[in-house]
Scaffold this motif. Structure first.
Motif, PDB file in Angstrom:
ATOM      1  N   GLU A   1      12.257  -4.121  15.271  1.00 51.92           N
ATOM      2  CA  GLU A   1      12.176  -3.298  16.471  1.00 51.92           C
ATOM      3  C   GLU A   1      11.392  -1.999  16.262  1.00 51.92           C
ATOM      4  N   LYS A   2      11.208  -1.611  15.014  1.00 48.19           N
ATOM      5  CA  LYS A   2      10.469  -0.371  14.755  1.00 48.19           C
ATOM      6  C   LYS A   2       8.967  -0.614  14.547  1.00 48.19           C
ATOM      7  N   VAL A   3       8.578  -1.860  14.612  1.00 53.73           N
ATOM      8  CA  VAL A   3       7.158  -2.186  14.448  1.00 53.73           C
ATOM      9  C   VAL A   3       6.399  -1.853  15.724  1.00 53.73           C
TER      10      VAL A   3
ATOM     11  N   PHE B   1      -6.016  -7.303  16.631  1.00 52.91           N
ATOM     12  CA  PHE B   1      -4.598  -6.973  16.668  1.00 52.91           C
ATOM     13  C   PHE B   1      -4.281  -5.990  15.537  1.00 52.91           C
ATOM     14  N   PHE B   2      -3.628  -4.884  15.888  1.00 49.56           N
ATOM     15  CA  PHE B   2      -3.225  -3.872  14.913  1.00 49.56           C
ATOM     16  C   PHE B   2      -1.702  -3.751  14.923  1.00 49.56           C
ATOM     17  N   VAL B   3      -1.129  -3.414  13.764  1.00 49.66           N
ATOM     18  CA  VAL B   3       0.323  -3.190  13.677  1.00 49.66           C
ATOM     19  C   VAL B   3       0.612  -1.998  12.778  1.00 49.66           C
ATOM     20  N   ALA B   4       1.757  -1.387  13.022  1.00 47.28           N
ATOM     21  CA  ALA B   4       2.340  -0.400  12.099  1.00 47.28           C
ATOM     22  C   ALA B   4       3.756  -0.876  11.853  1.00 47.28           C
ATOM     23  N   THR B   5       4.075  -1.220  10.622  1.00 49.58           N
ATOM     24  CA  THR B   5       5.363  -1.861  10.339  1.00 49.58           C
ATOM     25  C   THR B   5       6.507  -0.862  10.154  1.00 49.58           C
TER      26      THR B   5
ATOM     27  N   PRO C   1       7.912   3.386  11.093  1.00 49.40           N
ATOM     28  CA  PRO C   1       7.668   4.599  11.876  1.00 49.40           C
ATOM     29  C   PRO C   1       6.849   5.617  11.078  1.00 49.40           C
ATOM     30  N   GLY C   2       5.934   6.270  11.748  1.00 47.07           N
ATOM     31  CA  GLY C   2       5.129   7.301  11.108  1.00 47.07           C
ATOM     32  C   GLY C   2       3.880   6.772  10.430  1.00 47.07           C
ATOM     33  N   GLU C   3       3.775   5.436  10.260  1.00 49.71           N
ATOM     34  CA  GLU C   3       2.585   4.869   9.639  1.00 49.71           C
ATOM     35  C   GLU C   3       1.515   4.629  10.705  1.00 49.71           C
ATOM     36  N   PRO C   4       0.254   4.733  10.324  1.00 48.95           N
ATOM     37  CA  PRO C   4      -0.816   4.466  11.293  1.00 48.95           C
ATOM     38  C   PRO C   4      -0.947   2.967  11.558  1.00 48.95           C
ATOM     39  N   LEU C   5      -1.503   2.651  12.701  1.00 42.44           N
ATOM     40  CA  LEU C   5      -1.787   1.250  13.003  1.00 42.44           C
ATOM     41  C   LEU C   5      -2.856   0.729  12.044  1.00 42.44           C
ATOM     42  N   LYS C   6      -2.641  -0.503  11.562  1.00 43.95           N
ATOM     43  CA  LYS C   6      -3.603  -1.129  10.657  1.00 43.95           C
ATOM     44  C   LYS C   6      -3.897  -2.540  11.158  1.00 43.95           C
TER      45      LYS C   6
ATOM     46  N   ARG D   1      -4.361  -7.232   7.408  1.00 46.28           N
ATOM     47  CA  ARG D   1      -4.144  -6.527   6.143  1.00 46.28           C
ATOM     48  C   ARG D   1      -2.694  -6.067   5.968  1.00 46.28           C
ATOM     49  N   VAL D   2      -1.787  -6.620   6.761  1.00 50.13           N
ATOM     50  CA  VAL D   2      -0.370  -6.287   6.585  1.00 50.13           C
ATOM     51  C   VAL D   2       0.088  -6.819   5.230  1.00 50.13           C
ATOM     52  N   ALA D   3       0.760  -5.989   4.436  1.00 46.32           N
ATOM     53  CA  ALA D   3       1.007  -6.321   3.029  1.00 46.32           C
ATOM     54  C   ALA D   3       2.210  -7.226   2.818  1.00 46.32           C
ATOM     55  N   SER D   4       3.368  -6.888   3.397  1.00 41.11           N
ATOM     56  CA  SER D   4       4.611  -7.584   3.073  1.00 41.11           C
ATOM     57  C   SER D   4       4.588  -9.030   3.547  1.00 41.11           C
ATOM     58  N   GLY D   5       4.919  -9.959   2.617  1.00 41.68           N
ATOM     59  CA  GLY D   5       4.958 -11.367   2.993  1.00 41.68           C
ATOM     60  C   GLY D   5       6.006 -11.660   4.036  1.00 41.68           C
ATOM     61  N   GLY D   6       7.189 -11.031   3.901  1.00 44.47           N
ATOM     62  CA  GLY D   6       8.244 -11.261   4.883  1.00 44.47           C
ATOM     63  C   GLY D   6       7.867 -10.745   6.256  1.00 44.47           C
TER      64      GLY D   6
END
Length: 565
Positions: free
Chosen positions: A392-394, A416-420, A422-427, A431-436
């Motif tokens: 929910e914080k994504v 499509f951009f995401v920030a996984t 809070p406080g992180e910039p959209l990327k 290039r999202v790092a976490s496999g989960g």
């Protein structure tokens, strides 16, 4: 959907036949038992890259066969027509043989097709998602297509209208480019065309001229032989110094006429002889006329040879026959006329290009506006899905940039951009790092896009790696929700996912005659409960793990019943 799968001599699988149901099917079993091998087989039926390593050791080839049902779409209909595939009650039988020599043979409904054709058709039937292979969702260039698929019919119609105008615009640009020479190129081309037109025009060629000249040359070149043959023939028929053939035939005719009344047979012979005599008279007369008209003209023979030499020179330059030379003349003359009026033609095309580009830009702007509206809806839908997956914080966003120039999709670059956190910039999503996190992002999007993509079978190959607990249960629920619209095959190590399945296949290894082979069985009831329990605790089963597995399966059934309601 994939209805059945037959595998023979593939990797460690000796022979196997499976049938699949609609809904969600899970494949479980110990590591190395061959679960991914089965998915590899399905991938090869969808046009995946083959390898001789897939052929079971000691065998000449492996054989894969899958039967699919599908809903007719314009894209599939076009492909069937393009590759001459016979449609049979919305069923496709796909067969693929991979030989140890490296040769591949692919068939669709009995028709042999290339691997490229199989891959093109397979993309409309199967979507395979592996732990590190998220296919189109992870390819930035596909994001604009996914957004458009999610959009309304109005967006689809607007895009079709834009693409029609854009293609007309590109064709006009291409045509104008063909007209645009630099001054040196233009002068050279004009010189060449003027020379060719003048050379062919001066020759004054006529259709069939070469054939007629060759015939006349043949007569003149063989004049002496012809005269001798005609003279001898005439002398033999009607010679004056000795009795000719006609005299002898005439004498015979008179003798037969004298006895023709004595017997009917003599009369027949007499009549035939009389007819022959008059025919020979006509032949002798024709030979005499030919001799009388025959005239040797050495000057004419020289003229013919010179003319034929000229035709040969022109044929070497402009075509294999007089007709081909004349065709080249017409084409060169037409191009010469066009180039002479080049500026007018370029101005005309430039005006049409300007009009089409303005029309395309207007449609592209309208398309952009519809896409932005669609993007807002998609963002809300994705975020709703992510909340159900405990993300929910994504933050998820569809980012628009303007392309450097108009292209087949308009003027937009979509990503499509995401920030996984809070406080992180959209990327960028890719290039999202976490496999989960990546697994859950993919599942959220797959839930959204599964209906619009029209793909009948979706395969998840251990996409739940790196998650546990309530997230694992959320992923299980989400995978099952995808299965409401598309058949889902899922390899999993999570008991929560296995419990949600509508069909459970257990994969095992067995050693026979010192060879390892893979076996598959459908498990239900107690067997399924024990397998879920093993997934919970490992090989050692206890009463507690059995009860936990039963509870997990019971909760899963209740969820599925509520979803049906």
């Amino acid at each position: 959907m994939l209805e059945s799968l037959r595998i023979k001599d593939f990797a460690i699988i000796k022979e196997m036949a499976l049938e699949f149901n609609q809904g969600m099917t899970v494949l479980t079993g110990e590591t190395g038992a061959g679960k991914s091998i089965i998915i590899d087989a399905v991938g090869l039926l969808a046009g995946g890259r083959g390898s001789t390593e897939f052929v079971r050791y000691g065998k000449k080839k492996c054989v894969l066969e899958g039967q699919f049902t599908y809903s007719p779409t314009a894209a599939l209909t076009r492909l069937f027509k393009q590759y001459e595939i016979e449609e049979a009650d919305q069923t496709l039988l796909i067969q693929r043989e991979i030989f140890a020599s490296g040769r591949n043979v692919c068939r669709v409904n009995g028709s042999i097709v290339t691997i490229a054709a199989l891959k093109e058709m397979g993309s409309h039937l199967i979507d395979i998602h592996g732990q590190n292979e998220h296919q189109e969702l992870m390819v930035t260039d596909n994001h604009i297509h996914l957004l458009d698929q999610y959009g309304s019919e109005e967006l689809a119609l607007k895009k079709a209208a834009y693409q029609k105008v854009y293609r007309e615009y590109r064709e006009l640009v291409k045509e104008r480019k063909n007209w645009q020479f630099n001054e040196q190129e233009l002068a050279q081309r004009l010189d060449i065309l003027e020379y060719q037109v003048e050379e062919i025009k001066e020759a004054q060629l006529q259709p069939n001229e070469e054939e007629e000249l060759l015939e006349e040359e043949k007569l003149l070149a063989n004049y002496q032989s012809i005269v001798e043959a005609l003279s001898a023939s005439y002398k033999a028929l009607q010679g004056e110094e000795i009795s000719g053939g006609l005299d002898l035939v005439g004498e015979a005719m008179e003798q037969m006429e004298s006895i023709e009344d004595m017997d009917g047979k003599f009369k027949d012979v007499s009549e035939h002889l009389s007819s022959t005599f008059f025919q020979l008279q006509e032949i002798a007369s024709a030979i005499y006329n030919e001799l009388d008209q025959l005239e040797y003209d050495e000057e004419r023979l020289n003229e013919i040879e010179e003319r034929l030499n000229l035709i040969q020179q022109l044929k070497r330059k402009y075509g294999h026959s007089v007709e081909a030379i004349l065709t080249h003349y017409e084409q060169a003359e037409a191009e010469l006329n066009q180039l002479s009026n080049r500026e007018e033609q370029v101005d005309y095309l430039s005006k049409r290009i300007k009009d089409r580009k303005e029309e395309a830009l207007l449609l592209a702007e309208e398309l952009t506006e519809l896409r932005r509206q669609t993007a807002h809806q998609l963002q809300r839908s994705i975020l709703d899905q992510l909340k159900e997956l405990y993300m929910e914080k994504v933050t998820f966003s569809v980012v628009f940039n303007q392309a450097s120039e108009l292209n087949e999709n308009g003027q937009d670059k979509v990503e499509f951009f995401v920030a996984t956190n809070p406080g992180e910039p959209l990327k960028p999503l890719a290039r999202v790092a976490s496999g989960g996190e990546l697994s859950r992002m993919m599942l959220a999007m797959k839930t959204i896009f599964s209906q619009s993509q029209g793909i009948t079978s979706i395969i998840f190959d251990e996409v739940d790696t790196g998650v546990s607990g309530r997230v694992a249960q959320a992923i299980a629920d989400k995978i099952h929700s995808v299965a409401v619209h598309s058949q889902v095959l899922c390899i999993t190590h999570l008991p929560q996912v296995a419990a949600m399945a509508d069909q459970h296949l257990y994969i095992m290894k067995k050693i026979e005659n010192d060879r390892t082979r893979t076996l598959v069985e459908i498990i239900t009831g107690r067997e399924r409960t024990e397998e879920v329990a093993r997934m919970l605790s490992g090989e050692e089963l206890t009463q507690l793990t059995i009860e936990t597995a039963e509870e997990l399966l019971k909760i899963a059934e209740q969820k599925k019943e509520r979803r049906k309601a």
